[in-house]
Design a protein around this motif. Structure first.
Motif, short mmCIF file in Angstrom:
data_model
loop_
_atom_site.label_atom_id
_atom_site.label_comp_id
_atom_site.label_asym_id
_atom_site.label_seq_id
_atom_site.Cartn_x
_atom_site.Cartn_y
_atom_site.Cartn_z
N ASP A 172 -10.24 -35.40 2.40
CA ASP A 172 -9.10 -36.11 1.80
C ASP A 172 -8.73 -35.52 0.44
O ASP A 172 -7.64 -35.78 -0.07
CB ASP A 172 -9.41 -37.60 1.63
CG ASP A 172 -9.51 -38.32 2.96
OD1 ASP A 172 -8.89 -37.84 3.94
OD2 ASP A 172 -10.19 -39.35 3.03
N ILE A 173 -9.64 -34.77 -0.18
CA ILE A 173 -9.34 -34.16 -1.47
C ILE A 173 -8.66 -32.82 -1.21
O ILE A 173 -9.31 -31.83 -0.87
CB ILE A 173 -10.62 -33.97 -2.32
CG1 ILE A 173 -11.27 -35.33 -2.60
CG2 ILE A 173 -10.30 -33.24 -3.62
CD1 ILE A 173 -12.56 -35.28 -3.37
N ILE A 229 -12.85 -31.77 -11.15
CA ILE A 229 -13.99 -31.22 -10.42
C ILE A 229 -14.04 -31.81 -9.02
O ILE A 229 -13.50 -32.90 -8.77
CB ILE A 229 -15.33 -31.47 -11.15
CG1 ILE A 229 -15.63 -32.97 -11.25
CG2 ILE A 229 -15.37 -30.80 -12.50
CD1 ILE A 229 -17.06 -33.28 -11.65
N VAL A 230 -14.70 -31.09 -8.13
CA VAL A 230 -14.92 -31.56 -6.77
C VAL A 230 -16.29 -31.05 -6.33
O VAL A 230 -16.71 -29.97 -6.72
CB VAL A 230 -13.78 -31.10 -5.81
CG1 VAL A 230 -13.76 -29.59 -5.66
CG2 VAL A 230 -13.90 -31.78 -4.46
N LEU A 231 -16.96 -31.86 -5.54
CA LEU A 231 -18.30 -31.54 -5.09
C LEU A 231 -18.33 -31.39 -3.57
O LEU A 231 -17.66 -32.15 -2.85
CB LEU A 231 -19.28 -32.65 -5.49
CG LEU A 231 -19.45 -32.82 -6.99
CD1 LEU A 231 -19.60 -34.28 -7.36
CD2 LEU A 231 -20.63 -32.01 -7.47
N VAL A 232 -19.12 -30.46 -3.11
CA VAL A 232 -19.44 -30.30 -1.69
C VAL A 232 -20.95 -30.46 -1.62
O VAL A 232 -21.68 -29.81 -2.38
CB VAL A 232 -18.98 -28.94 -1.15
CG1 VAL A 232 -19.29 -28.81 0.32
CG2 VAL A 232 -17.50 -28.73 -1.41
N VAL A 233 -21.43 -31.32 -0.73
CA VAL A 233 -22.84 -31.71 -0.73
C VAL A 233 -23.48 -31.49 0.63
O VAL A 233 -22.81 -31.40 1.65
CB VAL A 233 -23.00 -33.18 -1.17
CG1 VAL A 233 -22.35 -33.42 -2.53
CG2 VAL A 233 -22.44 -34.15 -0.15
N LYS A 234 -24.80 -31.44 0.62
CA LYS A 234 -25.56 -31.32 1.87
C LYS A 234 -25.51 -32.63 2.64
O LYS A 234 -25.28 -32.65 3.84
CB LYS A 234 -27.01 -30.92 1.54
CG LYS A 234 -28.00 -31.06 2.68
CD LYS A 234 -27.78 -30.03 3.75
CE LYS A 234 -28.87 -30.15 4.81
NZ LYS A 234 -28.68 -29.25 5.90
N ASP A 235 -25.74 -33.76 1.95
CA ASP A 235 -25.79 -35.07 2.59
C ASP A 235 -25.24 -36.10 1.61
O ASP A 235 -25.81 -36.29 0.53
CB ASP A 235 -27.24 -35.40 2.97
CG ASP A 235 -27.37 -36.71 3.71
OD1 ASP A 235 -27.34 -37.76 3.03
OD2 ASP A 235 -27.49 -36.70 4.95
N ILE A 236 -24.17 -36.77 1.99
CA ILE A 236 -23.51 -37.71 1.07
C ILE A 236 -24.42 -38.87 0.70
O ILE A 236 -24.52 -39.24 -0.47
CB ILE A 236 -22.17 -38.22 1.66
CG1 ILE A 236 -21.16 -37.07 1.71
CG2 ILE A 236 -21.61 -39.37 0.82
CD1 ILE A 236 -19.85 -37.39 2.40
N GLY A 237 -25.13 -39.44 1.66
CA GLY A 237 -26.02 -40.56 1.36
C GLY A 237 -27.11 -40.18 0.38
O GLY A 237 -27.39 -40.92 -0.58
N GLY A 255 -19.33 -42.76 -6.49
CA GLY A 255 -18.04 -42.68 -7.17
C GLY A 255 -17.68 -41.31 -7.70
O GLY A 255 -16.68 -41.16 -8.39
N LEU A 256 -18.49 -40.31 -7.40
CA LEU A 256 -18.18 -38.94 -7.84
C LEU A 256 -17.22 -38.30 -6.83
O LEU A 256 -17.18 -38.70 -5.67
CB LEU A 256 -19.48 -38.13 -7.98
CG LEU A 256 -20.42 -38.67 -9.06
CD1 LEU A 256 -21.79 -38.02 -8.96
CD2 LEU A 256 -19.82 -38.44 -10.44
N PRO A 257 -16.44 -37.31 -7.25
CA PRO A 257 -15.43 -36.72 -6.36
C PRO A 257 -16.02 -35.78 -5.31
O PRO A 257 -15.96 -34.56 -5.42
CB PRO A 257 -14.52 -35.97 -7.34
CG PRO A 257 -15.42 -35.60 -8.47
CD PRO A 257 -16.39 -36.73 -8.60
N VAL A 258 -16.60 -36.36 -4.28
CA VAL A 258 -17.22 -35.60 -3.20
C VAL A 258 -16.17 -35.32 -2.13
O VAL A 258 -15.61 -36.24 -1.56
CB VAL A 258 -18.43 -36.35 -2.60
CG1 VAL A 258 -18.99 -35.60 -1.41
CG2 VAL A 258 -19.50 -36.58 -3.66
N ALA A 259 -15.93 -34.04 -1.87
CA ALA A 259 -14.98 -33.65 -0.83
C ALA A 259 -15.57 -33.89 0.56
O ALA A 259 -14.86 -34.22 1.49
CB ALA A 259 -14.60 -32.18 -0.98
N GLY A 260 -16.87 -33.71 0.69
CA GLY A 260 -17.53 -33.90 1.96
C GLY A 260 -18.86 -33.17 1.99
O GLY A 260 -19.33 -32.67 0.98
#
Length: 173
Positions: free
Chosen positions: A76-77, A85-93, A102-107
């Protein structure tokens, strides 16, 4: 009539979008994280991007194509304002449990992917593979070794100056 295809102008992306942080080898999970099902430090990996330019950037045609697989078209970002800033993460949970909500996680990137604890090549591509950022990080000197499992991330120094991501001295732990 003659049609000549050219590459799109991605100068704004190259002049504005930087990888500012890599958490490639997080500290081991604590008891509460293990109880929640996060038994491996890989769950807590992330990559942070920042727009250091002066125009809003369109992220829809960007993908990580080396190191991890992630396509911004699936999120959605879709734009990043100056300073954003935007973050891409291994696992959102796992990410939210350790670093907060509440951080800007793209997925999250593909479940089978992980950042290599010994260093590897990362490539952020536009479209079919035009590099926006393409560099290799490492976990041995002269790279900041405190980022290798001690709970620190690799952080790009002076990102507004668009430093060469491939030079170890441009990173700190």
């Amino acid at each position: 009539v003659e049609f000549v295809a050219t590459l799109p102008d991605i100068r704004n992306l190259k002049d504005g979008l930087v990888v500012t942080e890599l958490m490639y080898h997080p500290r081991n999970p604590g008891a509460e994280e293990i109880a929640a099902g996060y038994s491996d430090d890989d769950f807590f990996e992330y990559i942070e991007l920042k727009n250091v330019g002066d125009v809003t950037l369109d992220l829809r045609d960007l993908r990580f194509t080396k190191g991890i697989d992630f396509d911004f078209a699936t999120t959605d970002i879709i734009s990043l304002p100056p300073g954003g800033i935007v973050l891409v993460v291994k696992d959102i949970g796992a990410f939210e449990m350790r670093y907060g909500e509440g951080l800007p996680v793209a997925g999250q990137w593909q479940a089978s992917d992980k950042l290599d604890n010994g260093g590897e090549r990362l490539k952020l591509s536009f479209g079919a593979g035009e590099a926006v950022r393409d560099f290799t990080y490492d976990d041995v000197l002269p790279w900041p070794v405190a980022a290798d499992g001690s709970g620190f991330s690799l952080t790009l120094r002076a990102p507004e100056s668009l430093p060469d991501h491939a030079i170890a001295g441009n990173w700190s732990a």
